[in-house]
Design a protein around this motif. Sequence first.
Motif, PDB file in Angstrom:
ATOM      1  N   VAL A 158       0.857  -1.189   0.000  1.00 22.58           N
ATOM      2  CA  VAL A 158       0.000   0.000   0.000  1.00 22.58           C
ATOM      3  C   VAL A 158       0.896   1.243   0.000  1.00 22.58           C
ATOM      4  CG1 VAL A 158      -0.254   0.132   2.525  1.00 22.58           C
ATOM      5  CG2 VAL A 158      -2.063   1.012   1.063  1.00 22.58           C
ATOM      6  N   TYR A 159       0.495   2.226  -0.785  1.00 17.35           N
ATOM      7  CA  TYR A 159       1.253   3.482  -0.899  1.00 17.35           C
ATOM      8  C   TYR A 159       0.617   4.540  -0.043  1.00 17.35           C
ATOM      9  CZ  TYR A 159       3.958   1.498  -4.626  1.00 17.35           C
ATOM     10  OH  TYR A 159       4.833   0.718  -5.322  1.00 17.35           O
ATOM     11  N   GLY A 160       1.466   5.583   0.418  1.00 15.17           N
ATOM     12  CA  GLY A 160       2.861   5.587   0.136  1.00 15.17           C
ATOM     13  C   GLY A 160       3.744   5.056   1.251  1.00 15.17           C
ATOM     14  N   ARG A 161       3.208   4.790   2.501  1.00 15.19           N
ATOM     15  CA  ARG A 161       4.107   4.466   3.598  1.00 15.19           C
ATOM     16  C   ARG A 161       3.609   3.301   4.460  1.00 15.19           C
ATOM     17  NH1 ARG A 161       6.342   7.589   0.734  1.00 15.19           N
ATOM     18  NH2 ARG A 161       7.670   9.359   1.302  1.00 15.19           N
ATOM     19  N   GLY A 162       2.847   2.372   3.863  1.00 15.77           N
ATOM     20  CA  GLY A 162       2.419   1.192   4.617  1.00 15.77           C
ATOM     21  C   GLY A 162       1.580   1.507   5.838  1.00 15.77           C
ATOM     22  N   ARG A 163       0.794   2.604   5.763  1.00 15.80           N
ATOM     23  CA  ARG A 163       0.076   3.099   6.942  1.00 15.80           C
ATOM     24  C   ARG A 163      -1.324   2.500   7.059  1.00 15.80           C
ATOM     25  NH1 ARG A 163      -0.207   9.151   6.133  1.00 15.80           N
ATOM     26  NH2 ARG A 163      -1.266   8.975   8.126  1.00 15.80           N
ATOM     27  N   ALA A 164      -1.785   2.383   8.291  1.00 13.57           N
ATOM     28  CA  ALA A 164      -3.139   1.886   8.539  1.00 13.57           C
ATOM     29  C   ALA A 164      -4.170   2.722   7.787  1.00 13.57           C
ATOM     30  CB  ALA A 164      -3.426   1.899  10.042  1.00 13.57           C
ATOM     31  N   ASP A 196       6.399  -0.440   2.652  1.00 13.19           N
ATOM     32  CA  ASP A 196       5.674  -0.996   3.803  1.00 13.19           C
ATOM     33  C   ASP A 196       6.461  -0.854   5.100  1.00 13.19           C
ATOM     34  OD1 ASP A 196       3.445  -2.062   2.183  1.00 13.19           O
ATOM     35  OD2 ASP A 196       5.054  -3.244   1.283  1.00 13.19           O
ATOM     36  N   VAL A 197       7.793  -0.732   4.971  1.00 12.02           N
ATOM     37  CA  VAL A 197       8.671  -0.422   6.115  1.00 12.02           C
ATOM     38  C   VAL A 197       9.479   0.788   5.659  1.00 12.02           C
ATOM     39  CG1 VAL A 197      10.354  -1.338   7.754  1.00 12.02           C
ATOM     40  CG2 VAL A 197       8.790  -2.902   6.588  1.00 12.02           C
ATOM     41  N   PRO A 198       8.852   1.969   5.652  1.00 15.02           N
ATOM     42  CA  PRO A 198       9.437   3.081   4.903  1.00 15.02           C
ATOM     43  C   PRO A 198      10.709   3.645   5.536  1.00 15.02           C
ATOM     44  CG  PRO A 198       7.483   3.804   6.080  1.00 15.02           C
ATOM     45  CD  PRO A 198       7.569   2.316   6.265  1.00 15.02           C
ATOM     46  N   TRP A 199      11.447   4.299   4.667  1.00 19.69           N
ATOM     47  CA  TRP A 199      12.715   4.901   5.045  1.00 19.69           C
ATOM     48  C   TRP A 199      12.516   6.074   6.010  1.00 19.69           C
ATOM     49  CZ3 TRP A 199      10.010   4.404   0.749  1.00 19.69           C
ATOM     50  CH2 TRP A 199       9.423   5.547   0.201  1.00 19.69           C
ATOM     51  N   ASP A 200      11.345   6.733   5.937  1.00 13.86           N
ATOM     52  CA  ASP A 200      11.069   7.847   6.853  1.00 13.86           C
ATOM     53  C   ASP A 200      10.109   7.405   7.955  1.00 13.86           C
ATOM     54  OD1 ASP A 200       9.017   7.476   5.090  1.00 13.86           O
ATOM     55  OD2 ASP A 200       8.773   9.592   4.569  1.00 13.86           O
ATOM     56  N   LEU A 201      10.420   6.235   8.503  1.00 13.19           N
ATOM     57  CA  LEU A 201       9.624   5.562   9.525  1.00 13.19           C
ATOM     58  C   LEU A 201       9.198   6.468  10.676  1.00 13.19           C
ATOM     59  CD1 LEU A 201       9.044   2.457   9.823  1.00 13.19           C
ATOM     60  CD2 LEU A 201      11.082   2.344  11.231  1.00 13.19           C
ATOM     61  N   GLN A 202      10.104   7.333  11.080  1.00 16.85           N
ATOM     62  CA  GLN A 202       9.866   8.138  12.282  1.00 16.85           C
ATOM     63  C   GLN A 202       8.785   9.197  12.085  1.00 16.85           C
ATOM     64  OE1 GLN A 202      12.693   7.821  10.631  1.00 16.85           O
ATOM     65  NE2 GLN A 202      12.890   9.795   9.629  1.00 16.85           N
ATOM     66  N   ARG A 203       8.290   9.354  10.850  1.00 12.98           N
ATOM     67  CA  ARG A 203       7.257  10.371  10.616  1.00 12.98           C
ATOM     68  C   ARG A 203       5.845   9.824  10.771  1.00 12.98           C
ATOM     69  NH1 ARG A 203       8.164  13.509   5.154  1.00 12.98           N
ATOM     70  NH2 ARG A 203       6.260  14.497   5.928  1.00 12.98           N
ATOM     71  N   TRP A 204       5.665   8.484  10.821  1.00 15.62           N
ATOM     72  CA  TRP A 204       4.334   7.919  10.686  1.00 15.62           C
ATOM     73  C   TRP A 204       4.012   6.945  11.817  1.00 15.62           C
ATOM     74  CZ3 TRP A 204       2.707  10.900   6.968  1.00 15.62           C
ATOM     75  CH2 TRP A 204       3.607  11.298   5.979  1.00 15.62           C
ATOM     76  N   PRO A 205       3.160   7.337  12.759  1.00 17.86           N
ATOM     77  CA  PRO A 205       2.836   6.412  13.857  1.00 17.86           C
ATOM     78  C   PRO A 205       2.046   5.188  13.406  1.00 17.86           C
ATOM     79  CG  PRO A 205       1.555   8.453  14.028  1.00 17.86           C
ATOM     80  CD  PRO A 205       2.559   8.662  12.936  1.00 17.86           C
TER      81      PRO A 205
END
Length: 449
Positions: A158-164, A196-205
Motif C-alpha cells: 500500500v502506498y505511500g508508507r504502509g500506513r493503517a 511498507d517499512v518506509p525509510w522515513d519511519l519516524q514520521r508515521w505512527p
Amino acid sequence: MRILVAVLLASGLQAQAPFLVKPYLQLGDAPLPVAEERLDLLWQAEDRDAAWSVEIRRPKGWVPQAAPTFRRMAAPPLPPHRIYRATLRDLAPGARVPYRVKRDGTVVFEAEAQARKAGTHRFLVTGDAAEGTSEQAAIARAMAAEHPDFVFFAGDLVYGRGRAAEYRARFFPVYNADDLPLMRSMPFLGVPGNHDVPWDLQRWPDTLAYFAYWSLPLNGPALRPGDPGAAPAVAGLHDAVLAAAGPAFPRMASYSFEYGGVHWTVLDSNEYADWESPVLKAWLEADLKVAQKAAWRVVALHHPLFQSSRSHFEDQWMRPLSPLLERYGVDLVFAGHVHNYQRTAPLRFAPTKVGRRGEPVEGRFTVDTAFDGKTVTRAHGIIHLVTGAGGAHLYDSKQGADRTSWQPWTRAFVSDRNSFTEVNVDGRTLHLRQLDAGGRELDAITLTK
Ligand SMILES: [Fe+2]
C-alpha cells in the motif's frame, strides 16, 4: 432542517454499520497443507464491546467456530479500532466453505471461503499496487475475473508508507469490495516492500500496518525487535502498531508455505535484511532443504535480483543469493519494486564483485538459451519475474518496446500498461501468463519437469 436530518441519518447508519473493514481471509500461521485445513478470518470494527461469532456451513447446518479474539489498534490518525480474528477450522482441502459472521446474535456478513487445494490450482501474483489509481481498480477487476485460488502481493502493498490509514483508503475498499469480493473469498498473501517499512519511519505512527493487518505463517527467522535483519520500529512512536501486531512483529516479514505441490519461500528483501548474515542464511538454507519434497520451488520477494529497467537498476543486493537458490533447484523468483513486467531466460549467476547496497553486483551469467516456454519447456536455471505493475504508476513505459535496452537474458518486458501474473499449476506442468486489465495475454510460458 433537511441538512440536520441528513446528518442524523448518516450518523445513525454509521452507528449501525458493524464493520470498518469487512471480513477477509488469510492463510494464518498454517504453513503446511493438512487433511483438515483452516483459514484465518479478520475484520475491523469500532473499539467497543459486542458479541461477535463466526459459523461455517456443514452438510447438517451452521457450526460455530471458536470465539473471535481481537487486538486493539490505537495509532493515529485513524480512531482506535479493533482487529478481530477468528479461525475457520476443519475445512476439507479444496472445499468452498460458506461462512457467516454474527454480531450480537444477528448475521451481519456472509461469504464463501476457498480452502487450500492439495493439487491443481491457480494463483495470481502482482505488486506495487494500492496507490489508489483507476488502474489499480481495473487490475483488481481483471484478477477477480480469473477466479484464482489465492493471490500473492510482491511488496509495496500500500502506498505511500504502509500506513493503517492508507489500507483503509486504498487497499481494503478495492480488494474487499462488495461488488469485487476477492479478499473475503480467498487468502491474500504478501511480503513487505520498501514502502511498507518506509525509510522515513519516524514520521508515521501508523506505518508497519502489514504486521497488524495480515495474518501469515510465523515460521520465518526467529527475529526479535531490534535484532539485526529485523524490520525496524521507533520506540514510543510505533508502540500501538506493535501492540496490534503481537507476535507478527518482526517475524512475519519472511516465511514459507506450501500450496498444491509448490513450496513458497518468502523473503523480506528490504535493505536492513542482510541475507548473507548467518541467522538469515541458515534459515533460508534449511527452508530450501525442506522444499526439496515439493514439485515446484518459488521464491517471492520485493527487490528483484535480475531486471532490465533503468529504474531501480542498481538495487541488486539480493543477487548474491542466486547460487544458493540454484543449488536447491528454485524454479521461479517473483519480485516487484519495478513497476512493469519482465521475465528472464532460465539463468545461473556466479557473483564476482559485490559492492555496497545500491551498487551493481557483477558476475558471470550462464543462460539457458534453448528454453522458449513453448516447444522447450524444461528450464535449466531460474526464471526471474518482475510483476510490479499491479496499479501504481508505471516505470520506464517506453523501454519495453526498445529491445536494444534489455539485458541479454531478458525475454519479455512490458512496461506500457498495468498487468498481473496468472499461474496454473497442474502436477509437474506449470503455465504462466501475464495479463492486462482487459484480460489480454501479454506473455505466456509453460514449464515442465
Ligand atoms: Fe519498491
